[in-house]
Design a protein around this motif. Structure first.
Motif, PDB file in Angstrom:
ATOM      1  N   ILE A  99       0.836  -1.202   0.000  1.00 31.66           N
ATOM      2  CA  ILE A  99       0.000   0.000   0.000  1.00 31.66           C
ATOM      3  C   ILE A  99       0.869   1.249   0.000  1.00 31.66           C
ATOM      4  CG2 ILE A  99      -1.822   1.213   1.277  1.00 31.66           C
ATOM      5  CD1 ILE A  99      -2.550  -1.551  -0.014  1.00 31.66           C
ATOM      6  N   ARG A 100       0.588   2.121  -0.936  1.00 35.33           N
ATOM      7  CA  ARG A 100       1.435   3.291  -1.127  1.00 35.33           C
ATOM      8  C   ARG A 100       1.222   4.378  -0.071  1.00 35.33           C
ATOM      9  NH1 ARG A 100       1.995   6.464  -6.839  1.00 35.33           N
ATOM     10  NH2 ARG A 100       2.893   8.391  -6.060  1.00 35.33           N
ATOM     11  N   ALA A 101      -0.005   4.446   0.438  1.00 42.49           N
ATOM     12  CA  ALA A 101      -0.386   5.607   1.235  1.00 42.49           C
ATOM     13  C   ALA A 101       0.347   5.707   2.568  1.00 42.49           C
ATOM     14  CB  ALA A 101      -1.896   5.564   1.491  1.00 42.49           C
ATOM     15  N   LEU A 120      -8.008  -0.972  -4.703  1.00 45.18           N
ATOM     16  CA  LEU A 120      -6.568  -1.144  -4.892  1.00 45.18           C
ATOM     17  C   LEU A 120      -6.268  -0.999  -6.382  1.00 45.18           C
ATOM     18  CD1 LEU A 120      -3.951  -2.091  -3.317  1.00 45.18           C
ATOM     19  CD2 LEU A 120      -4.407  -4.326  -4.320  1.00 45.18           C
ATOM     20  N   LEU A 121      -5.277  -0.192  -6.715  1.00 47.14           N
ATOM     21  CA  LEU A 121      -4.916   0.001  -8.132  1.00 47.14           C
ATOM     22  C   LEU A 121      -3.962  -1.120  -8.546  1.00 47.14           C
ATOM     23  CD1 LEU A 121      -4.553   3.860  -7.902  1.00 47.14           C
ATOM     24  CD2 LEU A 121      -6.392   2.601  -9.049  1.00 47.14           C
ATOM     25  N   ALA A 122      -4.446  -2.325  -8.477  1.00 46.07           N
ATOM     26  CA  ALA A 122      -3.670  -3.534  -8.772  1.00 46.07           C
ATOM     27  C   ALA A 122      -4.664  -4.702  -8.825  1.00 46.07           C
ATOM     28  CB  ALA A 122      -2.625  -3.774  -7.683  1.00 46.07           C
ATOM     29  N   LYS A 150      -4.964  -3.815 -14.493  1.00 45.90           N
ATOM     30  CA  LYS A 150      -4.276  -2.795 -15.276  1.00 45.90           C
ATOM     31  C   LYS A 150      -3.080  -3.390 -16.006  1.00 45.90           C
ATOM     32  CE  LYS A 150      -1.307  -0.835 -11.620  1.00 45.90           C
ATOM     33  NZ  LYS A 150      -1.155   0.257 -10.643  1.00 45.90           N
ATOM     34  N   HIS A 151      -2.588  -2.814 -17.083  1.00 51.03           N
ATOM     35  CA  HIS A 151      -3.031  -1.573 -17.730  1.00 51.03           C
ATOM     36  C   HIS A 151      -3.609  -1.988 -19.073  1.00 51.03           C
ATOM     37  CE1 HIS A 151       0.358  -0.620 -15.021  1.00 51.03           C
ATOM     38  NE2 HIS A 151      -0.360   0.446 -14.714  1.00 51.03           N
ATOM     39  N   TYR A 152      -4.882  -1.760 -19.236  1.00 46.69           N
ATOM     40  CA  TYR A 152      -5.644  -2.226 -20.399  1.00 46.69           C
ATOM     41  C   TYR A 152      -5.503  -1.214 -21.543  1.00 46.69           C
ATOM     42  CZ  TYR A 152      -9.861  -4.197 -22.687  1.00 46.69           C
ATOM     43  OH  TYR A 152     -10.754  -4.810 -23.534  1.00 46.69           O
ATOM     44  N   ASP A 203       8.336   5.659 -24.372  1.00 46.10           N
ATOM     45  CA  ASP A 203       7.267   6.373 -25.092  1.00 46.10           C
ATOM     46  C   ASP A 203       5.871   5.920 -24.683  1.00 46.10           C
ATOM     47  OD1 ASP A 203       9.143   7.805 -26.622  1.00 46.10           O
ATOM     48  OD2 ASP A 203       9.285   6.155 -28.067  1.00 46.10           O
ATOM     49  N   ARG A 204       5.721   5.500 -23.440  1.00 48.60           N
ATOM     50  CA  ARG A 204       4.449   4.877 -23.059  1.00 48.60           C
ATOM     51  C   ARG A 204       3.249   5.815 -23.205  1.00 48.60           C
ATOM     52  NH1 ARG A 204       3.778   4.627 -16.444  1.00 48.60           N
ATOM     53  NH2 ARG A 204       4.667   6.641 -15.993  1.00 48.60           N
ATOM     54  N   HIS A 205       3.506   7.110 -23.192  1.00 48.75           N
ATOM     55  CA  HIS A 205       2.380   8.045 -23.270  1.00 48.75           C
ATOM     56  C   HIS A 205       1.813   8.186 -24.679  1.00 48.75           C
ATOM     57  CE1 HIS A 205       2.792   9.110 -19.138  1.00 48.75           C
ATOM     58  NE2 HIS A 205       4.066   9.359 -19.301  1.00 48.75           N
ATOM     59  N   SER A 230      -4.904   2.210 -20.181  1.00 44.26           N
ATOM     60  CA  SER A 230      -3.479   2.554 -20.140  1.00 44.26           C
ATOM     61  C   SER A 230      -3.175   3.862 -20.864  1.00 44.26           C
ATOM     62  CB  SER A 230      -2.682   1.403 -20.757  1.00 44.26           C
ATOM     63  OG  SER A 230      -3.155   1.126 -22.065  1.00 44.26           O
ATOM     64  N   TYR A 231      -1.899   4.259 -20.846  1.00 45.95           N
ATOM     65  CA  TYR A 231      -1.468   5.508 -21.491  1.00 45.95           C
ATOM     66  C   TYR A 231      -1.379   5.394 -23.012  1.00 45.95           C
ATOM     67  CZ  TYR A 231       0.260   7.311 -16.976  1.00 45.95           C
ATOM     68  OH  TYR A 231       0.373   7.775 -15.693  1.00 45.95           O
ATOM     69  N   ASN A 232      -0.890   4.234 -23.459  1.00 47.55           N
ATOM     70  CA  ASN A 232      -0.492   4.084 -24.853  1.00 47.55           C
ATOM     71  C   ASN A 232      -1.673   4.038 -25.810  1.00 47.55           C
ATOM     72  OD1 ASN A 232      -0.719   1.472 -23.284  1.00 47.55           O
ATOM     73  ND2 ASN A 232      -0.955   0.745 -25.377  1.00 47.55           N
ATOM     74  N   SER A 247      -9.193   5.775 -15.844  1.00 48.20           N
ATOM     75  CA  SER A 247      -8.030   6.085 -16.690  1.00 48.20           C
ATOM     76  C   SER A 247      -6.758   5.915 -15.882  1.00 48.20           C
ATOM     77  CB  SER A 247      -8.093   7.540 -17.157  1.00 48.20           C
ATOM     78  OG  SER A 247      -7.807   8.408 -16.081  1.00 48.20           O
ATOM     79  N   ASP A 248      -5.647   5.623 -16.565  1.00 47.78           N
ATOM     80  CA  ASP A 248      -4.377   5.772 -15.877  1.00 47.78           C
ATOM     81  C   ASP A 248      -4.206   7.276 -15.617  1.00 47.78           C
ATOM     82  OD1 ASP A 248      -1.937   5.421 -14.678  1.00 47.78           O
ATOM     83  OD2 ASP A 248      -1.156   4.046 -16.188  1.00 47.78           O
ATOM     84  N   TRP A 249      -3.261   7.597 -14.744  1.00 49.18           N
ATOM     85  CA  TRP A 249      -3.163   8.995 -14.266  1.00 49.18           C
ATOM     86  C   TRP A 249      -2.746   9.956 -15.390  1.00 49.18           C
ATOM     87  CZ3 TRP A 249      -5.506   6.065 -11.412  1.00 49.18           C
ATOM     88  CH2 TRP A 249      -5.849   6.342 -10.100  1.00 49.18           C
ATOM     89  N   ASP A 260      -1.055  19.720  -7.997  1.00 47.51           N
ATOM     90  CA  ASP A 260      -2.099  19.747  -6.974  1.00 47.51           C
ATOM     91  C   ASP A 260      -2.344  18.363  -6.362  1.00 47.51           C
ATOM     92  OD1 ASP A 260      -2.609  22.411  -7.060  1.00 47.51           O
ATOM     93  OD2 ASP A 260      -4.223  22.262  -8.538  1.00 47.51           O
ATOM     94  N   TRP A 261      -1.696  17.373  -6.900  1.00 47.45           N
ATOM     95  CA  TRP A 261      -1.940  15.979  -6.506  1.00 47.45           C
ATOM     96  C   TRP A 261      -0.989  15.632  -5.377  1.00 47.45           C
ATOM     97  CZ3 TRP A 261       1.034  11.434  -8.496  1.00 47.45           C
ATOM     98  CH2 TRP A 261       0.371  10.218  -8.337  1.00 47.45           C
ATOM     99  N   GLN A 262      -1.509  15.076  -4.289  1.00 48.45           N
ATOM    100  CA  GLN A 262      -0.671  14.937  -3.102  1.00 48.45           C
ATOM    101  C   GLN A 262       0.371  13.840  -3.229  1.00 48.45           C
ATOM    102  OE1 GLN A 262      -3.961  14.575  -3.168  1.00 48.45           O
ATOM    103  NE2 GLN A 262      -4.477  12.511  -2.504  1.00 48.45           N
ATOM    104  N   GLY A 292       8.734   3.743  -9.033  1.00 51.13           N
ATOM    105  CA  GLY A 292       7.454   4.144  -9.619  1.00 51.13           C
ATOM    106  C   GLY A 292       6.311   4.115  -8.639  1.00 51.13           C
ATOM    107  N   SER A 293       5.113   4.037  -9.191  1.00 46.33           N
ATOM    108  CA  SER A 293       3.915   4.115  -8.360  1.00 46.33           C
ATOM    109  C   SER A 293       3.772   2.896  -7.455  1.00 46.33           C
ATOM    110  CB  SER A 293       2.678   4.255  -9.249  1.00 46.33           C
ATOM    111  OG  SER A 293       2.637   3.202 -10.188  1.00 46.33           O
ATOM    112  N   SER A 294       4.570   1.846  -7.684  1.00 50.23           N
ATOM    113  CA  SER A 294       4.475   0.646  -6.843  1.00 50.23           C
ATOM    114  C   SER A 294       5.381   0.730  -5.623  1.00 50.23           C
ATOM    115  CB  SER A 294       4.845  -0.589  -7.664  1.00 50.23           C
ATOM    116  OG  SER A 294       6.200  -0.525  -8.048  1.00 50.23           O
TER     117      SER A 294
HETATM  118  C1  BGC Z   1       0.714   4.227 -13.243  1.00 50.67           C
HETATM  119  C2  BGC Z   1      -0.427   3.454 -12.599  1.00 50.67           C
HETATM  120  C3  BGC Z   1      -0.674   3.982 -11.223  1.00 50.67           C
HETATM  121  C4  BGC Z   1      -0.992   5.467 -11.344  1.00 50.67           C
HETATM  122  C5  BGC Z   1      -1.282   6.114 -10.019  1.00 50.67           C
HETATM  123  C6  BGC Z   1       0.509   5.720 -13.177  1.00 50.67           C
HETATM  124  O1  BGC Z   1       1.679   6.393 -13.539  1.00 50.67           O
HETATM  125  O2  BGC Z   1       0.862   3.826 -14.582  1.00 50.67           O
HETATM  126  O3  BGC Z   1      -0.095   2.083 -12.571  1.00 50.67           O
HETATM  127  O4  BGC Z   1      -1.728   3.283 -10.616  1.00 50.67           O
HETATM  128  O5  BGC Z   1       0.136   6.129 -11.895  1.00 50.67           O
HETATM  129  O6  BGC Z   1      -0.140   6.253  -9.267  1.00 50.67           O
END
Ligand code: BGC
Length: 754
Positions: free
Chosen positions: A74-76, A116-118, A164-166, A174-176, A210-212, A242-244, A269-271, A413-415
């Protein structure tokens, strides 16, 4: 008013049920347009915990919804740092994935989060993928079984899971913007199955777009994938998030089937942005004389990738753009209502709507034990010449490596997770030794660092780096010891792809140590294969992936034989990048922001087999301290498979044959084996891989024990996707059934008639 989620199932179609007599419909009826718009995009979490937050509607007693990262913890808040998803996958154990899912779900509830974002389970198409450690496998069947297990587990703890990520976010380069150019058969046979299984078998609550791009269209705007396949064909009743900052065109995405835009605010603005610079921008008052957006763009430019996400500095495309489109009649309000109903349906189903959620459990001893068990089970013993391992426990050990005194908790990363405790290889080995002081530690070379997307590495470990590590000191320690254990790591993070060479001077370090040591064991903390120029010079190689907080404890258990290293490779370890199927620039990373998936279904071992390339270590490989023998393989075609070609058939994912065999542990230690069954089609109207995984079963056996293993083959394993008929087809003909201990270690054969 009913709050039974089942009674809402039929109400997800706005067109047919204008005012269904249930609470969800009432809420939607009573919401103002403003309230509706606010409910389909994220906003600021007053508790500053959630990664994504949907504000509630107080007036209608609708609570807020909190979504949190991520796949390994858990990230929080400080929480249990589980091993990387690929380590879990290496256990080849859907029950373990379920147990893990339940634990991480409990942790999410313990942090007062609702979703859970997983799990993430994109196919590991290229070994360079920067998020391979967050995913499971190169094989769609293994991927599907693990995805179903993990989703089931998370949701059994009363937490919504997010698949995720569909879809086809198979590289971070270049994932974006990159467009995955994929034909329909390949989509159906390789990239879609795990999502399909998560929806149809585990009723996953949400799916992240997903982003792509896929065949030219951004995922959150992909009507065919979101509406036609996911919602209409598979019957997905949850919501698509959506992904972020992945949504480009709000109206197009709304029409295509995206339900929730995240995070609904600019990055500053995102915490959760985790950057000191952006923290500073965020702290500025709103009425500064220059636009905050320009400042944020300026300070973030240095760390933006080559083709950055253009949306991170914008307000939500599901805010004003949607409102205006509805007000001037370009978008029907019923489309918006369907999104709200989907989100509310999941909130009702998981007790969020009525505040009836389970308690949860954060950072508990049970979860720490599970994290350790997963790390042990996922550890793959790649090579063990001369039975170097397990160690006796009485040896003099030289533990060497630039980070051998640090736990490898995860990738970047976000994990990223911040555990409350973590054990390094050095501490783990020291604790386990029978004779005090029989381990020496030498860094040998300069540290290579840790990959983190945050300004400071997580978790913060107080590491005394020591002065000027010298390779000669490491060699001396190795020479004086009975065995040298060299711990190495790669650097892998979301947002960029991975180098397949070990960073820094780690290859030189291994070679230098191996040249003088009696026996050399290499421990790889990597997200997948790395080139191993020293392979022939070392005795044993252990792949522990990113083991999480229990790193050192799990490593010690495996090195000393308290646990059997029972992991099997969920991806092929090729010798070099060029051996992999996506080896041209057009395939990976793509040219002109297009990646041609021209290898089609020949991903991973499917390609190595077809092209007759010897990998360093094949898919499914993993040695054990025990020894297993297979005998008496028989095949029973139990189920009529006629229905497979019938589009109305309910049975086309059902069982069609059963394999039975006896597995005996003929070694002198207990061990855990993974019995793997592959199918090889004798004839086919389309090119098929020489073999495809169709079933597997982990078994645990004491020395001398034997057991009967039953493997069920589903019709889908026999089928190919027929693009013209838009359906799965089982072609007449024979299949060879290959049962073994890896994709290249086949121990028994039989045949199956379709
Ligand atoms: C990631 C997602 C994650 C989201 C929120 C994105 O950059 O691709 O997997 O859940 O950020 O942190």
């Amino acid at each position: 008013m009913s709050t039974d989620p089942d009674t809402t199932d039929a109400d997800t179609d706005t067109e047919t049920d204008a005012s269904p007599p249930d609470r969800i419909a009432d809420i939607v009826d009573e919401m103002t347009l403003e309230e509706k718009i606010d409910f389909v995009h994220g906003s600021y979490d007053p508790a500053e915990l959630a990664t994504g937050y949907v504000a509630g509607v107080d007036r209608l007693n609708v609570p807020s919804l909190s979504l949190v990262d991520g796949p390994m913890g858990i990230r929080a808040v400080p929480s249990t740092a589980f091993p990387a998803s690929i380590a879990l996958a290496a256990a080849w154990d859907p029950d373990l994935a379920r147990e893990f899912g339940e634990a991480i779900g409990e942790e999410a509830r313990g942090a007062d989060q609702d979703a859970l974002l997983a799990p993430g389970f994109n196919i590991i198409r290229v070994p360079q993928c920067g998020r391979a450690f967050e995913y499971y496998s190169e094989d769609p069947y293994l991927n599907s079984r693990l995805a179903v297990g993990a989703v089931d587990g998370v949701q059994s703890a009363g937490v919504m899971a997010t698949a995720k990520h569909y879809l086809a976010n198979n590289q971070e380069a270049d994932r974006h913007h990159v467009s995955a150019e994929i034909d329909e058969r390949t989509l159906r046979e390789i990239y879609l199955p795990a999502f399909e299984a998560a929806v149809e078998e585990a009723d996953v609550s949400s799916v992240m777009a997903s982003y792509n791009r896929i065949n030219g269209t951004y995922a959150p705007q992909h009507r065919r994938l979101l509406t036609e396949v996911l919602k209409d064909e598979w019957g997905f009743e949850g919501f698509v998030v959506s992904d972020w900052w992945a949504t480009h065109d709000g109206v197009a995405a709304a029409e295509a089937g995206l339900d929730l835009d995240m995070p609904g605010m600019p990055v500053y603005d995102w915490q959760c942005h985790g950057s000191t610079f952006l923290d500073l921008v965020a702290a500025l008052p709103d009425e500064v004389w220059f636009p905050k957006k320009d400042l944020a763009e300026f300070v973030s430019r240095p760390w933006q990738p080559a083709n950055p996400n253009p949306n991170v500095l914008d307000e939500s495309p599901f805010d004003d753009p949607l409102r205006e489109a509805i007000e001037d009649g370009r978008l029907e309000e019923s489309i918006l209502d369907d999104k709200i109903r989907r989100i509310l349906r999941e909130m009702a189903r998981f007790g969020v709507l009525d505040g009836e959620q389970p308690e949860g459990a954060l950072d508990t001893p049970d979860h720490h034990d599970l994290a350790r068990r997963i790390a042990e089970r996922g550890t793959v013993l790649l090579q063990n010449d001369g039975d170097t391992l397990p160690l006796e426990g009485s040896e003099r050990i030289a533990l060497i490596g630039p980070h051998a005194d640090e736990p490898k908790v995860g990738g970047g990363g976000s994990s990223e997770v911040d555990p409350t405790r973590a054990t390094s290889p050095l501490d783990g080995v020291r604790d386990r030794l029978e004779i005090d002081g029989s381990v020496t530690f030498e860094r040998g070379i300069e540290p290579v660092g840790d990959a983190s997307m945050h300004d400071s590495p997580l978790p913060e470990i107080d590491t005394p780096w020591g002065e000027n590590p010298r390779i000669e000191e490491a060699m001396r320690a190795a020479q004086d010891a009975d065995v040298a254990v060299v711990v190495v790591r790669d650097l892998s993070s979301e947002g960029a792809d991975r180098d397949l060479e070990l960073p820094g001077a780690q290859n030189e370090l291994i070679a230098a140590v191996a040249a003088v040591a009696d026996r050399t064991v290499v421990v790889c903390n990597t997200a997948g294969m790395v080139t191993m120029p020293w392979l022939d010079a070392v005795d044993a190689v252990v792949e522990t992936w990113y083991p999480g907080q229990e790193d050192g404890n799990a490593l010690a258990s495996v090195l000393f034989g308290d646990a059997d290293p029972s992991g099997r490779l969920p991806v092929t370890f090729g010798e070099r990048a060029a051996d992999y199927p996506a080896s041209s620039e057009a395939q990976y990373p793509g040219v002109g922001l297009e990646a041609e998936y021209s290898e089609g279904v020949f991903v991973g071992y499917r390609h190595f087999d077809a092209a007759e390339i010897d990998p360093a270590f094949p898919f499914g490989h993993g040695l054990s301290y025990a020894e297993f023998e297979y005998s008496g393989l028989s095949v029973e075609n139990g189920v009529d498979i006629e229905g497979a070609t019938d589009p109305e058939s309910e049975t086309d994912a059902g069982p069609t044959a059963t394999l039975t065999l006896t597995v005996e542990n003929v070694g002198d230690r207990p061990g855990r084996d993974v019995v793997q069954a592959y199918l090889a089609a004798a004839d086919s109207s389309v090119p098929r891989p020489p073999k495809e995984l169709a079933a597997f079963e982990p078994v645990e056996l004491e020395s001398g024990e034997s057991t009967t293993v039953e493997l069920t083959i589903d019709e889908r394993a026999l089928a190919v996707y027929d693009e013209d008929d838009a359906d799965w087809v089982v072609e007449d003909g024979a299949f060879e059934v290959l049962v073994g201990r890896s994709s290249r270690d086949i121990r028994a054969r039989a045949s199956l008639e379709a």
